[in-house]
Design a protein around this motif. Structure first.
Motif, PDB file in Angstrom:
ATOM      1  N   MET A   1      10.750  14.297   3.445  1.00  0.00           N
ATOM      2  CA  MET A   1      10.277  13.935   2.107  1.00  0.00           C
ATOM      3  C   MET A   1      10.425  12.429   1.913  1.00  0.00           C
ATOM      4  O   MET A   1      11.258  11.789   2.547  1.00  0.00           O
ATOM      5  N   TYR A   2       9.629  11.913   1.012  1.00  0.00           N
ATOM      6  CA  TYR A   2       9.691  10.485   0.730  1.00  0.00           C
ATOM      7  C   TYR A   2       9.244  10.218  -0.709  1.00  0.00           C
ATOM      8  O   TYR A   2       8.614  11.072  -1.356  1.00  0.00           O
ATOM      9  N   LEU A   3       9.606   9.023  -1.183  1.00  0.00           N
ATOM     10  CA  LEU A   3       9.245   8.611  -2.534  1.00  0.00           C
ATOM     11  C   LEU A   3       7.933   7.845  -2.477  1.00  0.00           C
ATOM     12  O   LEU A   3       7.778   6.910  -1.698  1.00  0.00           O
ATOM     13  N   ALA A   4       6.973   8.244  -3.298  1.00  0.00           N
ATOM     14  CA  ALA A   4       5.674   7.569  -3.364  1.00  0.00           C
ATOM     15  C   ALA A   4       5.537   6.875  -4.708  1.00  0.00           C
ATOM     16  O   ALA A   4       6.019   7.366  -5.734  1.00  0.00           O
ATOM     17  N   ARG A   5       4.850   5.735  -4.684  1.00  0.00           N
ATOM     18  CA  ARG A   5       4.639   4.944  -5.902  1.00  0.00           C
ATOM     19  C   ARG A   5       3.155   4.669  -6.075  1.00  0.00           C
ATOM     20  O   ARG A   5       2.445   4.444  -5.109  1.00  0.00           O
ATOM     21  N   ARG A   6       2.711   4.640  -7.318  1.00  0.00           N
ATOM     22  CA  ARG A   6       1.336   4.234  -7.596  1.00  0.00           C
ATOM     23  C   ARG A   6       1.295   3.539  -8.949  1.00  0.00           C
ATOM     24  O   ARG A   6       2.042   3.879  -9.872  1.00  0.00           O
ATOM     25  N   GLN A   7       0.433   2.528  -9.023  1.00  0.00           N
ATOM     26  CA  GLN A   7       0.298   1.735 -10.236  1.00  0.00           C
ATOM     27  C   GLN A   7      -0.851   2.265 -11.087  1.00  0.00           C
ATOM     28  O   GLN A   7      -1.958   2.466 -10.594  1.00  0.00           O
ATOM     29  N   VAL A   8      -0.585   2.506 -12.352  1.00  0.00           N
ATOM     30  CA  VAL A   8      -1.607   2.953 -13.304  1.00  0.00           C
ATOM     31  C   VAL A   8      -1.474   2.115 -14.570  1.00  0.00           C
ATOM     32  O   VAL A   8      -0.465   2.217 -15.281  1.00  0.00           O
ATOM     33  N   GLN A   9      -2.466   1.255 -14.831  1.00  0.00           N
ATOM     34  CA  GLN A   9      -2.490   0.397 -16.013  1.00  0.00           C
ATOM     35  C   GLN A   9      -1.180  -0.368 -16.197  1.00  0.00           C
ATOM     36  O   GLN A   9      -0.598  -0.409 -17.274  1.00  0.00           O
ATOM     37  N   GLY A  10      -0.714  -0.947 -15.087  1.00  0.00           N
ATOM     38  CA  GLY A  10       0.471  -1.799 -15.147  1.00  0.00           C
ATOM     39  C   GLY A  10       1.794  -1.064 -15.095  1.00  0.00           C
ATOM     40  O   GLY A  10       2.848  -1.700 -15.086  1.00  0.00           O
ATOM     41  N   LYS A  11       1.788   0.257 -15.054  1.00  0.00           N
ATOM     42  CA  LYS A  11       3.030   1.031 -14.976  1.00  0.00           C
ATOM     43  C   LYS A  11       3.141   1.670 -13.596  1.00  0.00           C
ATOM     44  O   LYS A  11       2.135   2.040 -12.987  1.00  0.00           O
ATOM     45  N   THR A  12       4.378   1.810 -13.111  1.00  0.00           N
ATOM     46  CA  THR A  12       4.626   2.441 -11.820  1.00  0.00           C
ATOM     47  C   THR A  12       5.032   3.892 -12.037  1.00  0.00           C
ATOM     48  O   THR A  12       5.995   4.180 -12.761  1.00  0.00           O
ATOM     49  N   TYR A  13       4.280   4.793 -11.413  1.00  0.00           N
ATOM     50  CA  TYR A  13       4.576   6.226 -11.471  1.00  0.00           C
ATOM     51  C   TYR A  13       5.108   6.668 -10.112  1.00  0.00           C
ATOM     52  O   TYR A  13       4.606   6.246  -9.064  1.00  0.00           O
ATOM     53  N   TYR A  14       6.117   7.529 -10.135  1.00  0.00           N
ATOM     54  CA  TYR A  14       6.792   7.960  -8.911  1.00  0.00           C
ATOM     55  C   TYR A  14       6.548   9.448  -8.658  1.00  0.00           C
ATOM     56  O   TYR A  14       6.331  10.235  -9.590  1.00  0.00           O
ATOM     57  N   ALA A  15       6.614   9.806  -7.389  1.00  0.00           N
ATOM     58  CA  ALA A  15       6.441  11.209  -7.013  1.00  0.00           C
ATOM     59  C   ALA A  15       7.169  11.460  -5.699  1.00  0.00           C
ATOM     60  O   ALA A  15       7.422  10.527  -4.923  1.00  0.00           O
ATOM     61  N   ILE A  16       7.512  12.719  -5.464  1.00  0.00           N
ATOM     62  CA  ILE A  16       8.076  13.121  -4.177  1.00  0.00           C
ATOM     63  C   ILE A  16       6.968  13.782  -3.367  1.00  0.00           C
ATOM     64  O   ILE A  16       6.272  14.671  -3.861  1.00  0.00           O
TER      65      ILE A  16
ATOM     66  N   ILE B   1      10.692   3.627  13.154  1.00  0.00           N
ATOM     67  CA  ILE B   1      10.631   3.966  11.733  1.00  0.00           C
ATOM     68  C   ILE B   1       9.325   4.668  11.389  1.00  0.00           C
ATOM     69  O   ILE B   1       9.224   5.375  10.381  1.00  0.00           O
ATOM     70  N   LEU B   2       8.293   4.527  12.254  1.00  0.00           N
ATOM     71  CA  LEU B   2       6.979   5.123  11.991  1.00  0.00           C
ATOM     72  C   LEU B   2       6.850   6.533  12.527  1.00  0.00           C
ATOM     73  O   LEU B   2       5.861   7.212  12.227  1.00  0.00           O
ATOM     74  N   LEU B   3       7.821   6.994  13.304  1.00  0.00           N
ATOM     75  CA  LEU B   3       7.726   8.312  13.916  1.00  0.00           C
ATOM     76  C   LEU B   3       7.748   9.430  12.882  1.00  0.00           C
ATOM     77  O   LEU B   3       8.494   9.376  11.904  1.00  0.00           O
ATOM     78  N   GLY B   4       6.930  10.464  13.130  1.00  0.00           N
ATOM     79  CA  GLY B   4       6.976  11.664  12.303  1.00  0.00           C
ATOM     80  C   GLY B   4       6.534  11.468  10.875  1.00  0.00           C
ATOM     81  O   GLY B   4       6.953  12.207   9.995  1.00  0.00           O
ATOM     82  N   LYS B   5       5.686  10.472  10.618  1.00  0.00           N
ATOM     83  CA  LYS B   5       5.238  10.194   9.259  1.00  0.00           C
ATOM     84  C   LYS B   5       3.718  10.316   9.157  1.00  0.00           C
ATOM     85  O   LYS B   5       2.990   9.952  10.088  1.00  0.00           O
ATOM     86  N   SER B   6       3.266  10.773   8.016  1.00  0.00           N
ATOM     87  CA  SER B   6       1.836  10.781   7.725  1.00  0.00           C
ATOM     88  C   SER B   6       1.398   9.364   7.396  1.00  0.00           C
ATOM     89  O   SER B   6       2.222   8.470   7.159  1.00  0.00           O
ATOM     90  N   ARG B   7       0.084   9.147   7.361  1.00  0.00           N
ATOM     91  CA  ARG B   7      -0.408   7.821   6.996  1.00  0.00           C
ATOM     92  C   ARG B   7       0.048   7.433   5.594  1.00  0.00           C
ATOM     93  O   ARG B   7       0.404   6.278   5.343  1.00  0.00           O
ATOM     94  N   ASP B   8       0.068   8.385   4.678  1.00  0.00           N
ATOM     95  CA  ASP B   8       0.490   8.075   3.313  1.00  0.00           C
ATOM     96  C   ASP B   8       1.950   7.633   3.286  1.00  0.00           C
ATOM     97  O   ASP B   8       2.294   6.657   2.608  1.00  0.00           O
ATOM     98  N   GLU B   9       2.807   8.315   4.032  1.00  0.00           N
ATOM     99  CA  GLU B   9       4.222   7.930   4.041  1.00  0.00           C
ATOM    100  C   GLU B   9       4.416   6.571   4.696  1.00  0.00           C
ATOM    101  O   GLU B   9       5.232   5.756   4.236  1.00  0.00           O
ATOM    102  N   ILE B  10       3.663   6.281   5.747  1.00  0.00           N
ATOM    103  CA  ILE B  10       3.757   4.981   6.405  1.00  0.00           C
ATOM    104  C   ILE B  10       3.361   3.868   5.435  1.00  0.00           C
ATOM    105  O   ILE B  10       4.032   2.834   5.340  1.00  0.00           O
ATOM    106  N   GLU B  11       2.268   4.081   4.695  1.00  0.00           N
ATOM    107  CA  GLU B  11       1.820   3.043   3.760  1.00  0.00           C
ATOM    108  C   GLU B  11       2.814   2.858   2.620  1.00  0.00           C
ATOM    109  O   GLU B  11       3.043   1.735   2.157  1.00  0.00           O
ATOM    110  N   GLN B  12       3.421   3.935   2.170  1.00  0.00           N
ATOM    111  CA  GLN B  12       4.449   3.821   1.135  1.00  0.00           C
ATOM    112  C   GLN B  12       5.651   3.035   1.660  1.00  0.00           C
ATOM    113  O   GLN B  12       6.260   2.251   0.927  1.00  0.00           O
ATOM    114  N   TYR B  13       5.969   3.234   2.925  1.00  0.00           N
ATOM    115  CA  TYR B  13       7.059   2.468   3.536  1.00  0.00           C
ATOM    116  C   TYR B  13       6.731   0.977   3.526  1.00  0.00           C
ATOM    117  O   TYR B  13       7.565   0.137   3.161  1.00  0.00           O
TER     118      TYR B  13
END
Length: 332
Positions: free
Chosen positions: A1-16, A143-155
């Motif tokens: 599992m990993y923490l993902a971040r995305r920007q929406v109208q200047g605010k950062t939203y988090y997800a697992i 550090i890139l092993l066993g990760k999806s592209r989304d997790e790598i980009e979040q890293y």
């Protein structure tokens, strides 16, 4: 599992989210929205202890997610109170060092994309010339092993936060390997000396090429528009300027050191804008309108043309350096 971040109208939203194997690639799936304040899920029973609210574990169980006991602590660690992080830092380091890794076994069947390798290499060493990247131990990229592209980009989104402002544009120049398009010997060390119009065009072409690279994207379905993970590099490149290069300073100093009798002339009178304009080959009015960055860029261009080791005149080169220092000081 990993923490993902995305920007929406200047605010950062988090997800697992989590990465999971799917044949030869890893895919990513969304698990839990954490909103804008993941710290709300961190509980403090007393002392230097903390735990994650049971509602998170309940939702993960409902999704049949299998995870290690300390994975949640790792995800929420950035949102733990600073005093608790300080108290537990030593024990966390020991715990990570004690855990083994399947890196050696997994590496044989794992291929790191060159774009990822360039990013890791620069973030680790800060070197613009990556000519020896092929000789670097693969362990650097584990550090890139066993990760999806989304997790790598979040890293990388998080890792790139450590870049200093003057490194940002050079970082993008390096990871897209833009120097490969140029024959100039200084392309690897002083990209600001290149024709920036050409650099910009080649950069946009390489970004579009990366957007179409199926091997790079893996589980992410390509779209007809530029992916947000690449849009951030457009912003980083065009919203920043190159940092100061020591390249010209180094060759100037080497030239000075090679001449024992060299000394800077005494400066009794400052160079006027009119005189400096003549040296730089532009009008006095145009010189006054230049910003300090624009002045530095013009100096670098003229210095390359007038350097004595390239056939330029010694006295003219010194006049150029003197005029540059005087006008730059004036523009403070």
């Amino acid at each position: 599992m990993y923490l993902a971040r995305r920007q929406v109208q200047g605010k950062t939203y988090y997800a697992i989210r989590e990465s999971y194997p799917a044949g030869k690639i890893f895919r990513s799936r969304h698990l839990i929205d954490l909103g804008t304040d993941p710290a709300a899920y961190v509980q403090y029973p007393g002392g230097n202890a903390f735990y994650i609210h049971e509602s998170i574990e309940d939702r993960l169980r409902a999704l049949d997610v299998v995870y290690e006991a300390d994975e949640l602590d790792e995800i929420f660690w950035p949102f733990v109170r600073p005093d608790i992080r300080k108290a537990q830092a030593y024990f966390r380091r020991r715990g990570r060092a004690a855990r083994g890794t399947a890196f050696d076994d997994a590496l044989a069947g794992d291929v790191f994309h060159l774009f990822d390798r360039r990013r890791v290499h620069y973030l680790r060493f800060g070197q613009m010339d990556q000519g020896r990247i092929g000789r670097v131990s693969p362990r650097l990229f584990k550090i890139l092993l066993g990760k999806s592209r989304d997790e790598i980009e979040q890293y990388f989104i998080q890792a790139e936060q450590l870049l200093k402002p003057h490194e940002v544009k050079s970082y993008v120049f390096v990871i897209f390997d833009l120097q490969r398009h140029f024959s100039e010997h200084f392309a690897k060390t002083m990209p600001q000396g290149l024709d920036q119009g050409i650099v910009d065009t080649l950069f946009l072409q390489d970004v579009c090429r990366m957007n179409r690279d199926r091997r790079f994207w893996g589980d992410i379905t390509p779209e007809n528009r530029l992916h947000p993970y690449l849009v951030r590099y457009l912003i980083m490149f065009f919203d920043n300027d190159y940092g100061r290069s020591s390249y010209l300073d180094d060759i100037l100093q080497a030239w000075i050191n090679s001449r024992r009798d060299f000394h800077f002339p005494e400066r009794r009178v400052r160079v006027s804008f009119k005189e400096a304009g003549t040296v730089f080959g532009i009008s006095e009015e145009a010189l006054r309108r230049l910003s300090r960055k624009e002045l530095s860029r013009l100096f670098r261009q003229k210095a390359q043309e007038m350097h004595p080791d390239k056939g330029g005149d010694h006295d003219a080169f010194i006049r150029l350096a003197t005029a540059y220092q005087d006008i730059k000081e004036h523009k403070k």
